[in-house]
Design a protein around this motif. Sequence first.
Motif, PDB file in Angstrom:
ATOM      1  N   LEU A 142       0.856  -1.281  -0.125  1.00 26.59           N
ATOM      2  CA  LEU A 142      -0.082   0.013   0.038  1.00 26.59           C
ATOM      3  C   LEU A 142       0.833   1.089   0.119  1.00 26.59           C
ATOM      4  O   LEU A 142       1.623   1.448  -0.991  1.00 26.59           O
ATOM      5  CB  LEU A 142      -0.784  -0.033   1.115  1.00 26.59           C
ATOM      6  CG  LEU A 142      -1.923  -1.057   1.415  1.00 26.59           C
ATOM      7  CD1 LEU A 142      -2.883  -1.090   2.326  1.00 26.59           C
ATOM      8  CD2 LEU A 142      -2.834  -0.915  -0.076  1.00 26.59           C
ATOM      9  N   ARG A 183       3.238   1.373   2.041  1.00 29.50           N
ATOM     10  CA  ARG A 183       4.576   0.563   2.295  1.00 29.50           C
ATOM     11  C   ARG A 183       4.244  -1.024   1.992  1.00 29.50           C
ATOM     12  O   ARG A 183       3.184  -1.305   1.822  1.00 29.50           O
ATOM     13  CB  ARG A 183       5.083   0.817   3.654  1.00 29.50           C
ATOM     14  CG  ARG A 183       4.216   0.134   4.778  1.00 29.50           C
ATOM     15  CD  ARG A 183       4.259   0.910   6.055  1.00 29.50           C
ATOM     16  NE  ARG A 183       3.270   0.292   6.981  1.00 29.50           N
ATOM     17  CZ  ARG A 183       3.272  -0.889   7.859  1.00 29.50           C
ATOM     18  NH1 ARG A 183       4.468  -1.658   7.875  1.00 29.50           N
ATOM     19  NH2 ARG A 183       2.276  -1.128   8.566  1.00 29.50           N
ATOM     20  N   LEU A 241       3.369  -4.337   2.865  1.00 27.02           N
ATOM     21  CA  LEU A 241       2.925  -5.031   4.092  1.00 27.02           C
ATOM     22  C   LEU A 241       3.162  -6.628   3.888  1.00 27.02           C
ATOM     23  O   LEU A 241       3.385  -7.353   4.939  1.00 27.02           O
ATOM     24  CB  LEU A 241       1.264  -4.777   3.974  1.00 27.02           C
ATOM     25  CG  LEU A 241       0.997  -3.569   4.037  1.00 27.02           C
ATOM     26  CD1 LEU A 241      -0.640  -3.498   4.083  1.00 27.02           C
ATOM     27  CD2 LEU A 241       1.385  -2.859   5.239  1.00 27.02           C
ATOM     28  N   THR A 270      -3.727 -10.954   8.828  1.00 27.54           N
ATOM     29  CA  THR A 270      -4.992 -10.856   8.081  1.00 27.54           C
ATOM     30  C   THR A 270      -5.075 -10.354   6.655  1.00 27.54           C
ATOM     31  O   THR A 270      -5.765 -10.904   5.754  1.00 27.54           O
ATOM     32  CB  THR A 270      -5.828  -9.788   8.849  1.00 27.54           C
ATOM     33  OG1 THR A 270      -6.174  -9.852  10.221  1.00 27.54           O
ATOM     34  CG2 THR A 270      -7.021  -9.195   8.091  1.00 27.54           C
ATOM     35  N   GLU A 321      -8.079 -15.480  13.956  1.00 25.13           N
ATOM     36  CA  GLU A 321      -8.186 -15.462  15.369  1.00 25.13           C
ATOM     37  C   GLU A 321      -9.568 -15.804  15.737  1.00 25.13           C
ATOM     38  O   GLU A 321     -10.189 -15.100  16.538  1.00 25.13           O
ATOM     39  CB  GLU A 321      -7.903 -13.924  15.974  1.00 25.13           C
ATOM     40  CG  GLU A 321      -6.375 -13.442  15.319  1.00 25.13           C
ATOM     41  CD  GLU A 321      -6.046 -12.240  16.162  1.00 25.13           C
ATOM     42  OE1 GLU A 321      -6.462 -11.957  17.340  1.00 25.13           O
ATOM     43  OE2 GLU A 321      -5.099 -11.335  15.625  1.00 25.13           O
ATOM     44  N   HIS A 327      -2.706 -15.650  18.017  1.00 28.78           N
ATOM     45  CA  HIS A 327      -1.885 -15.006  18.998  1.00 28.78           C
ATOM     46  C   HIS A 327      -1.498 -16.038  20.128  1.00 28.78           C
ATOM     47  O   HIS A 327      -0.879 -15.667  21.171  1.00 28.78           O
ATOM     48  CB  HIS A 327      -2.284 -13.585  19.748  1.00 28.78           C
ATOM     49  CG  HIS A 327      -2.187 -12.472  18.419  1.00 28.78           C
ATOM     50  ND1 HIS A 327      -1.072 -11.877  18.602  1.00 28.78           N
ATOM     51  CD2 HIS A 327      -3.228 -11.868  17.985  1.00 28.78           C
ATOM     52  CE1 HIS A 327      -1.298 -10.668  17.671  1.00 28.78           C
ATOM     53  NE2 HIS A 327      -2.608 -10.923  17.350  1.00 28.78           N
ATOM     54  N   PRO A 344      -5.563  -8.051  20.385  1.00 26.47           N
ATOM     55  CA  PRO A 344      -4.893  -6.847  20.659  1.00 26.47           C
ATOM     56  C   PRO A 344      -5.427  -5.646  19.831  1.00 26.47           C
ATOM     57  O   PRO A 344      -6.239  -6.070  18.878  1.00 26.47           O
ATOM     58  CB  PRO A 344      -3.624  -7.461  19.984  1.00 26.47           C
ATOM     59  CG  PRO A 344      -3.851  -8.538  18.963  1.00 26.47           C
ATOM     60  CD  PRO A 344      -4.981  -9.047  19.512  1.00 26.47           C
ATOM     61  N   SER A 345      -4.845  -4.550  20.375  1.00 30.96           N
ATOM     62  CA  SER A 345      -5.557  -3.550  19.445  1.00 30.96           C
ATOM     63  C   SER A 345      -4.622  -3.536  18.120  1.00 30.96           C
ATOM     64  O   SER A 345      -3.527  -4.081  17.994  1.00 30.96           O
ATOM     65  CB  SER A 345      -4.879  -2.251  20.129  1.00 30.96           C
ATOM     66  OG  SER A 345      -3.468  -2.086  20.556  1.00 30.96           O
ATOM     67  N   ASP A 386      -2.298  -2.456  15.260  1.00 35.80           N
ATOM     68  CA  ASP A 386      -1.232  -1.154  15.312  1.00 35.80           C
ATOM     69  C   ASP A 386      -1.375  -0.436  14.131  1.00 35.80           C
ATOM     70  O   ASP A 386      -1.818  -0.646  12.922  1.00 35.80           O
ATOM     71  CB  ASP A 386       0.314  -2.174  15.111  1.00 35.80           C
ATOM     72  CG  ASP A 386       0.423  -2.841  16.573  1.00 35.80           C
ATOM     73  OD1 ASP A 386       1.363  -3.481  16.487  1.00 35.80           O
ATOM     74  OD2 ASP A 386      -0.103  -2.527  17.402  1.00 35.80           O
ATOM     75  N   THR A 387      -0.844   0.809  14.303  1.00 32.28           N
ATOM     76  CA  THR A 387      -0.571   1.780  13.268  1.00 32.28           C
ATOM     77  C   THR A 387       0.954   1.433  12.517  1.00 32.28           C
ATOM     78  O   THR A 387       1.471   0.900  13.338  1.00 32.28           O
ATOM     79  CB  THR A 387      -0.625   3.297  13.697  1.00 32.28           C
ATOM     80  OG1 THR A 387       0.479   3.156  14.363  1.00 32.28           O
ATOM     81  CG2 THR A 387      -2.106   3.462  14.209  1.00 32.28           C
TER      82      THR A 387
HETATM   83  N1  LIG Z   1      -6.113  -0.411   4.271  1.00 31.61           N
HETATM   84  C1  LIG Z   1      -4.929  -0.410   4.952  1.00 31.61           C
HETATM   85  N2  LIG Z   1      -4.275   0.726   4.688  1.00 31.61           N
HETATM   86  C2  LIG Z   1      -3.076   0.973   5.295  1.00 31.61           C
HETATM   87  N3  LIG Z   1      -2.312  -0.140   6.182  1.00 31.61           N
HETATM   88  C3  LIG Z   1      -3.118  -1.109   6.542  1.00 31.61           C
HETATM   89  C4  LIG Z   1      -4.357  -1.408   5.825  1.00 31.61           C
HETATM   90  N4  LIG Z   1      -4.655  -2.749   6.243  1.00 31.61           N
HETATM   91  C5  LIG Z   1      -3.663  -2.943   7.223  1.00 31.61           C
HETATM   92  N5  LIG Z   1      -2.757  -2.265   7.070  1.00 31.61           N
HETATM   93  C6  LIG Z   1      -1.576  -2.300   7.889  1.00 31.61           C
HETATM   94  O1  LIG Z   1      -0.850  -3.536   7.744  1.00 31.61           O
HETATM   95  C7  LIG Z   1      -0.430  -4.015   8.728  1.00 31.61           C
HETATM   96  C8  LIG Z   1      -0.816  -5.484   8.667  1.00 31.61           C
HETATM   97  O2  LIG Z   1      -2.113  -5.406   8.901  1.00 31.61           O
HETATM   98  P1  LIG Z   1      -2.977  -6.817   9.557  1.00 31.61           P
HETATM   99  O3  LIG Z   1      -4.129  -6.684   9.930  1.00 31.61           O
HETATM  100  O4  LIG Z   1      -2.766  -7.951   8.216  1.00 31.61           O
HETATM  101  O5  LIG Z   1      -2.047  -7.267  10.736  1.00 31.61           O
HETATM  102  P2  LIG Z   1      -2.337  -8.715  11.521  1.00 31.61           P
HETATM  103  O6  LIG Z   1      -1.074  -9.453  11.855  1.00 31.61           O
HETATM  104  O7  LIG Z   1      -3.587  -9.409  11.247  1.00 31.61           O
HETATM  105  O8  LIG Z   1      -2.564  -7.761  13.131  1.00 31.61           O
HETATM  106  P3  LIG Z   1      -3.716  -8.367  14.401  1.00 31.61           P
HETATM  107  O9  LIG Z   1      -2.955  -9.305  15.133  1.00 31.61           O
HETATM  108  O10 LIG Z   1      -3.735  -6.985  14.954  1.00 31.61           O
HETATM  109  O11 LIG Z   1      -5.059  -8.603  13.617  1.00 31.61           O
HETATM  110  C9  LIG Z   1      -0.819  -3.193   9.896  1.00 31.61           C
HETATM  111  O12 LIG Z   1       0.471  -2.462  10.078  1.00 31.61           O
HETATM  112  C10 LIG Z   1      -1.862  -2.490   9.468  1.00 31.61           C
HETATM  113  O13 LIG Z   1      -1.686  -1.192  10.124  1.00 31.61           O
END
Ligand SMILES: Nc1ncnc2c1ncn2[C@@H]1O[C@H](COP(=O)(O)OP(=O)(O)OP(=O)(O)O)[C@@H](O)[C@H]1O
Length: 297
Positions: free
Chosen positions: A13, A15, A17, A42, A159, A191, A240-241, A243-244
């Motif tokens: 996106l 950056r 991911l 996710t 999850e 987790h 968990p919350s 993350d940004t």
């Molecule tokens: N639509 C989006 N735009 C920008 N960044 C995004 C978007 N969706 C996800 N991200 C970022 O991508 C990264 C991965 O997100 P993801 O939801 O896949 O993590 P996760 O491992 O499932 O986390 P969690 O355990 O909290 O569910 C995070 O840093 C999130 O902020």
Amino acid sequence: MSDLRLSGVRYELTRTLLHDLDLTFAAGRMTALSGPSGSGKTTLLSIAGGLLRPTAGEATYAGAPMWRGTGDPRPEVSFVLQVYGLVPILSARENVSVALRARGVDPDEADERAAQALARFHIADLADRQVEELSGGQMQRVALARGLCVEAGVLLADEPTSELDEGNRGLVLAELRREADRGAVVVVATHDPAVVDACDDHHALDEGRLVDHTEPVHLPVTRSYPDPGNGSTGGSPVTPSHDTPSDPAPVVEQGGAPATSGRRDHPAETSDPVRSDLDQPGDDDPYELFRRPPGSP
Ligand SMILES: Nc1ncnc2c1ncn2[C@@H]1O[C@H](COP(=O)(O)OP(=O)(O)OP(=O)(O)O)[C@@H](O)[C@H]1O
Ligand SMILES: [Mg+2]
């Protein structure tokens, strides 16, 4: 039975991911996908199931691409979403039944199968309740009933036990095992070290990359949550919350897999998937493992 393959999957996106991931999720096996919040679990499941188009590479199942150009998953795919995706004003049974009707099942049969699916998760008595009246743990089990009732070839569960007490977590793991036993690809983002331990294979993500988790690690005690009294719901959520992008990544090392390929060397238990021998007196933080810095003992 077909495996689900990710080849060179990258997702960008603003950056990156996910960084050029090559992974196979095997049919007939339960695979855990772990990693800190924000590590990409996710996102990876969304690409694996055809909801998102990878920037590069592809996900394939039975030789065909998962991305179909629309964001609609193939009929072989079923999701249990992290945020459940339930319709609040429909009843629990209707929320499950709708998934079957969408696949062409006759409405009466769909309702009957929906009731059976709710019974698998011990919430048959809640079939006529509107979802907005349910607790978080009860909603999570409605979402599981909906995800599992369609007998998909690929089951992607994000999850799925985060809101559940230990007993219900064991129930869910046993039901996921049944899905794998009939030949489905079962991937569980989690987790929870006890969920990782109940799976056959394990891949760990950190900041969108697969990380080495080959060192044998001792899984800490699993936490149980008090049942508030109706016997069917869990207690404190542990999700968990989110993350940004600027949040520091808290962890790298993940628990439980001694084999080098991410494939575990013992079959998961079906009758009691949550191992009682994980309990260690005094070790009361099951998530300590996930906060441990890389390289620490
Ligand atoms: N639509 C989006 N735009 C920008 N960044 C995004 C978007 N969706 C996800 N991200 C970022 O991508 C990264 C991965 O997100 P993801 O939801 O896949 O993590 P996760 O491992 O499932 O986390 P969690 O355990 O909290 O569910 C995070 O840093 C999130 O902020
Ligand atoms: Mg997630």
